[in-house]
Design an enzyme around this catalytic site. Sequence first.
Site, PDB file in Angstrom:
ATOM      1  N   TRP A  99       0.830  -1.208   0.000  1.00  0.00           N
ATOM      2  CA  TRP A  99       0.000   0.000   0.000  1.00  0.00           C
ATOM      3  C   TRP A  99       0.860   1.251   0.000  1.00  0.00           C
ATOM      4  O   TRP A  99       0.519   2.250  -0.656  1.00  0.00           O
ATOM      5  CB  TRP A  99      -0.968  -0.043   1.180  1.00  0.00           C
ATOM      6  CG  TRP A  99      -1.753  -1.309   1.194  1.00  0.00           C
ATOM      7  CD1 TRP A  99      -1.707  -2.305   2.118  1.00  0.00           C
ATOM      8  CD2 TRP A  99      -2.668  -1.761   0.184  1.00  0.00           C
ATOM      9  NE1 TRP A  99      -2.536  -3.335   1.770  1.00  0.00           N
ATOM     10  CE2 TRP A  99      -3.134  -3.031   0.593  1.00  0.00           C
ATOM     11  CE3 TRP A  99      -3.141  -1.211  -0.997  1.00  0.00           C
ATOM     12  CZ2 TRP A  99      -4.057  -3.754  -0.167  1.00  0.00           C
ATOM     13  CZ3 TRP A  99      -4.057  -1.932  -1.753  1.00  0.00           C
ATOM     14  CH2 TRP A  99      -4.504  -3.189  -1.335  1.00  0.00           C
ATOM     15  N   ASP A 166      -1.527   6.787   6.290  1.00  0.00           N
ATOM     16  CA  ASP A 166      -2.587   5.830   5.984  1.00  0.00           C
ATOM     17  C   ASP A 166      -2.739   4.943   7.216  1.00  0.00           C
ATOM     18  O   ASP A 166      -1.861   4.142   7.526  1.00  0.00           O
ATOM     19  CB  ASP A 166      -2.196   5.007   4.755  1.00  0.00           C
ATOM     20  CG  ASP A 166      -3.173   3.888   4.435  1.00  0.00           C
ATOM     21  OD1 ASP A 166      -4.161   3.703   5.183  1.00  0.00           O
ATOM     22  OD2 ASP A 166      -2.946   3.176   3.438  1.00  0.00           O
ATOM     23  N   LYS A 190     -11.533  -2.156   8.068  1.00  0.00           N
ATOM     24  CA  LYS A 190     -10.611  -3.013   8.806  1.00  0.00           C
ATOM     25  C   LYS A 190     -10.739  -2.847  10.317  1.00  0.00           C
ATOM     26  O   LYS A 190     -10.569  -3.797  11.058  1.00  0.00           O
ATOM     27  CB  LYS A 190      -9.171  -2.747   8.370  1.00  0.00           C
ATOM     28  CG  LYS A 190      -8.911  -3.099   6.906  1.00  0.00           C
ATOM     29  CD  LYS A 190      -7.477  -2.817   6.515  1.00  0.00           C
ATOM     30  CE  LYS A 190      -7.244  -3.078   5.037  1.00  0.00           C
ATOM     31  NZ  LYS A 190      -7.380  -4.485   4.653  1.00  0.00           N
TER      32      LYS A 190
END
Length: 355
Positions: A99, A166, A190
């Site tokens: 990511w 993030d 999540k």
Amino acid sequence: MKKYNFNAGPSILPREVIEATAAACLDFNGSGLSLMEISHRAKDFQPVVDEAVALFKELLNIPEGYSVLFLGGGASLEFCMVPYNFLEKKAAYLNTGVWAKKAIKEAKGFGEVVEVASSAESTYSYIPKDYTIPADADYFHFTTNNTIYGTEIRKDPESPVPLIADMSSDIFSRPIDVSKYICIYGGAQKNLSMAGLTFVIVKNEAVGKVSRYIPTMLNYQTHIDGGSMFNTPPVVPIYCALQNLKWIKAHGGVEAMDKRAHERADMLYAEIDRNKLFRGTVAVEDRSVMNVCFVMNDEYKDLEADFMKFATERGMVGIKGHRSVGGFRASLYNAMDIEGVQALIACMQEFEQLH
């Protein structure tokens, strides 16, 4: 048979959060209408957004001058929105996984990107430590928790420039010094809500500083001014997030979530280190408390499929490792209780005795 949800995302939610959201989908607030069919501008829904924002700020101790936004597009869209809104000349990025690498790729379209360090050469099995952040960078971007590889940065880094992070998979699992950041973002599926919602915490005065034109929907100012209502937001996931924020507060807030996270992870890592069949995959000091990754020891590699079948038959759901790593991954998000970890450990011990 009870099922234990170790999925990396969409992931486990507290049962009471699921039930409250399901009830609202049948009848929202006694209106006779489903939450799925009401207007996002209905007078009954605005308090949902307002309370969710207020709890966000309370639980994370967000200072004055920050906005909390509820958007769509996931963290993947934020990889583009962040440099669109904040990268004028140069930005610094830490490459710690898939990511982070994707965020770097997007940022390169908007200006100079300095990759201050990377652990790609060792399949992202550690968090780089010795690196220099350029003092003239517009911001320093990093991914706090790497779900695929199982590494985590659990402290706010020291930086000569503003931070952007993030936090898709460990938001609300620990206290954060939000004042160090100009933007924190993530997909909610999540550790906060169901799939379909993106959260953004943005410092108001940091917006509007770049010289480029920013398309309306990609401009954070649009959503600050519109209170996340510029276009139709993901109504049901916002409601689900509110229920989860209430649950976090009722269970002691982020300090309690932090304590629970370490208790769960310490138990499972202790078993991985003890059990002759298994081993961890990342540097011990960088082990994630959210996503515990492990594999079979080399001499037992041929038992991997057998253990997966064995564990699945005993109610363990979602423990298969990411395809780029293999092995196993147990995601221990806020809603996972000690019982689930104990059940997985019991599986590992029973399988060890058999082999």
